[in-house]
Design a protein around this motif. Structure first.
Motif, mmCIF file in Angstrom:
data_model
loop_
_atom_site.group_PDB
_atom_site.id
_atom_site.type_symbol
_atom_site.label_atom_id
_atom_site.label_comp_id
_atom_site.label_asym_id
_atom_site.label_seq_id
_atom_site.Cartn_x
_atom_site.Cartn_y
_atom_site.Cartn_z
ATOM 1 N N ALA A 34 -4.610 3.083 -3.111
ATOM 2 C CA ALA A 34 -3.493 3.896 -3.583
ATOM 3 C C ALA A 34 -3.076 3.565 -5.016
ATOM 4 C CB ALA A 34 -2.295 3.701 -2.650
ATOM 5 N N GLU A 35 -3.740 2.612 -5.605
ATOM 6 C CA GLU A 35 -3.332 2.120 -6.922
ATOM 7 C C GLU A 35 -3.471 3.173 -8.015
ATOM 8 O OE1 GLU A 35 -4.645 -1.871 -8.711
ATOM 9 O OE2 GLU A 35 -5.922 -0.416 -9.715
ATOM 10 N N ILE A 36 -2.420 3.263 -8.844
ATOM 11 C CA ILE A 36 -2.502 4.041 -10.081
ATOM 12 C C ILE A 36 -2.937 3.104 -11.197
ATOM 13 C CG2 ILE A 36 -1.158 5.275 -11.832
ATOM 14 C CD1 ILE A 36 0.613 6.289 -9.548
ATOM 15 N N ARG A 37 -2.302 1.942 -11.240
ATOM 16 C CA ARG A 37 -2.692 0.919 -12.211
ATOM 17 C C ARG A 37 -2.200 -0.434 -11.733
ATOM 18 N NH1 ARG A 37 0.965 -1.177 -15.959
ATOM 19 N NH2 ARG A 37 3.031 -0.297 -15.773
ATOM 20 N N SER A 45 5.475 6.029 1.197
ATOM 21 C CA SER A 45 4.325 6.375 2.029
ATOM 22 C C SER A 45 3.331 5.222 2.102
ATOM 23 C CB SER A 45 3.638 7.619 1.463
ATOM 24 O OG SER A 45 2.456 7.894 2.183
ATOM 25 N N VAL A 46 3.061 4.596 0.963
ATOM 26 C CA VAL A 46 2.125 3.471 0.935
ATOM 27 C C VAL A 46 2.669 2.332 1.796
ATOM 28 C CG1 VAL A 46 1.065 1.705 -0.524
ATOM 29 C CG2 VAL A 46 1.107 4.091 -1.283
ATOM 30 N N GLU A 47 3.963 2.028 1.672
ATOM 31 C CA GLU A 47 4.547 0.964 2.486
ATOM 32 C C GLU A 47 4.420 1.279 3.973
ATOM 33 O OE1 GLU A 47 8.568 -1.691 3.132
ATOM 34 O OE2 GLU A 47 8.713 0.139 1.923
ATOM 35 N N ASN A 48 4.723 2.506 4.361
ATOM 36 C CA ASN A 48 4.602 2.892 5.779
ATOM 37 C C ASN A 48 3.169 2.743 6.274
ATOM 38 O OD1 ASN A 48 7.299 3.476 6.138
ATOM 39 N ND2 ASN A 48 7.068 5.631 5.590
ATOM 40 N N ARG A 49 2.216 3.124 5.459
ATOM 41 C CA ARG A 49 0.812 3.011 5.862
ATOM 42 C C ARG A 49 0.356 1.558 5.954
ATOM 43 N NH1 ARG A 49 -2.267 8.316 3.921
ATOM 44 N NH2 ARG A 49 -0.529 9.738 4.245
ATOM 45 N N PHE A 85 -1.214 -3.033 9.141
ATOM 46 C CA PHE A 85 -1.127 -4.478 9.327
ATOM 47 C C PHE A 85 0.020 -4.901 10.243
ATOM 48 C CE2 PHE A 85 -2.968 -4.030 4.936
ATOM 49 C CZ PHE A 85 -4.266 -4.333 5.323
ATOM 50 N N GLY A 86 0.603 -3.960 10.972
ATOM 51 C CA GLY A 86 1.741 -4.267 11.843
ATOM 52 C C GLY A 86 1.460 -5.362 12.857
ATOM 53 N N ASP A 87 0.216 -5.467 13.301
ATOM 54 C CA ASP A 87 -0.114 -6.506 14.276
ATOM 55 C C ASP A 87 -0.151 -7.894 13.645
ATOM 56 O OD1 ASP A 87 -2.399 -5.622 12.851
ATOM 57 O OD2 ASP A 87 -3.749 -6.332 14.426
ATOM 58 N N ARG A 96 -6.980 -8.954 1.874
ATOM 59 C CA ARG A 96 -7.057 -7.747 2.706
ATOM 60 C C ARG A 96 -6.011 -6.728 2.278
ATOM 61 N NH1 ARG A 96 -6.941 -8.478 8.781
ATOM 62 N NH2 ARG A 96 -7.389 -6.268 8.602
ATOM 63 N N VAL A 97 -4.811 -7.203 1.995
ATOM 64 C CA VAL A 97 -3.744 -6.293 1.571
ATOM 65 C C VAL A 97 -4.073 -5.713 0.198
ATOM 66 C CG1 VAL A 97 -1.275 -6.066 1.107
ATOM 67 C CG2 VAL A 97 -2.066 -7.564 2.957
#
Length: 150
Positions: A58-61, A23-27, A32-34, A50-51
């Protein structure tokens, strides 16, 4: 990295553990697709800061070299190989001395390559590509402590 291949030496800028990596990768792709370099590849031309800011949502750690996640032998071998790769040089991607480089964020901002390494002429100063990029971004109002020139 294994399925997409890494064409150039790279530096691990930031790593973290997230709860739902697909999910995180898709988001991240949506956000940033552009900035994707090529439609069929997993490479983007974007400031790593930025990334990282997006990943922090979304970071857990945070994960650092030496953590158990890097004990996987394949991952450890890739990280070690990356450390041994030679430093980025403009000639690695076919950029020759005298070439003009544009800042992706503002193509009117340019520098001229001086050698086949990473020295450029930016506003009359001979400096590294990273320093020129940082100065250009700071001039645009970005308050970043560092950037990677390429």
């Amino acid at each position: 990295m294994y399925s997409t291949g890494v064409p150039l030496p790279f530096e691990l800028f930031y790593a973290c553990e997230v709860s739902n990596c697909a999910s995180v990768e898709n988001r991240l792709h949506d956000a940033f697709g552009d900035h994707r370099i090529s439609k069929g590849r997993e490479f983007f031309r974007i400031a790593p800061e930025r990334v990282k800011s997006a990943l922090l949502l979304a970071e857990i750690r945070e994960v650092r070299l030496g953590d158990e996640i890097f004990e996987n032998t394949e991952v450890k071998a890739e990280v070690e190989a990356a450390k041994r790769r030679s430093r980025f040089r403009l000639s690695m991607i076919g950029v020759t001395p005298g070439s003009e480089l544009q800042l992706a964020k503002d193509p009117k901002i340019i520098c001229t390559t001086i050698d086949d390494g990473n020295k450029v002429d930016y506003l009359g100063d001979v400096t590294s590509l990273s320093d020129a990029a940082l100065r250009a971004h700071n001039a645009l109002g970005d308050d970043w402590p560092a950037v990677s020139g390429p």
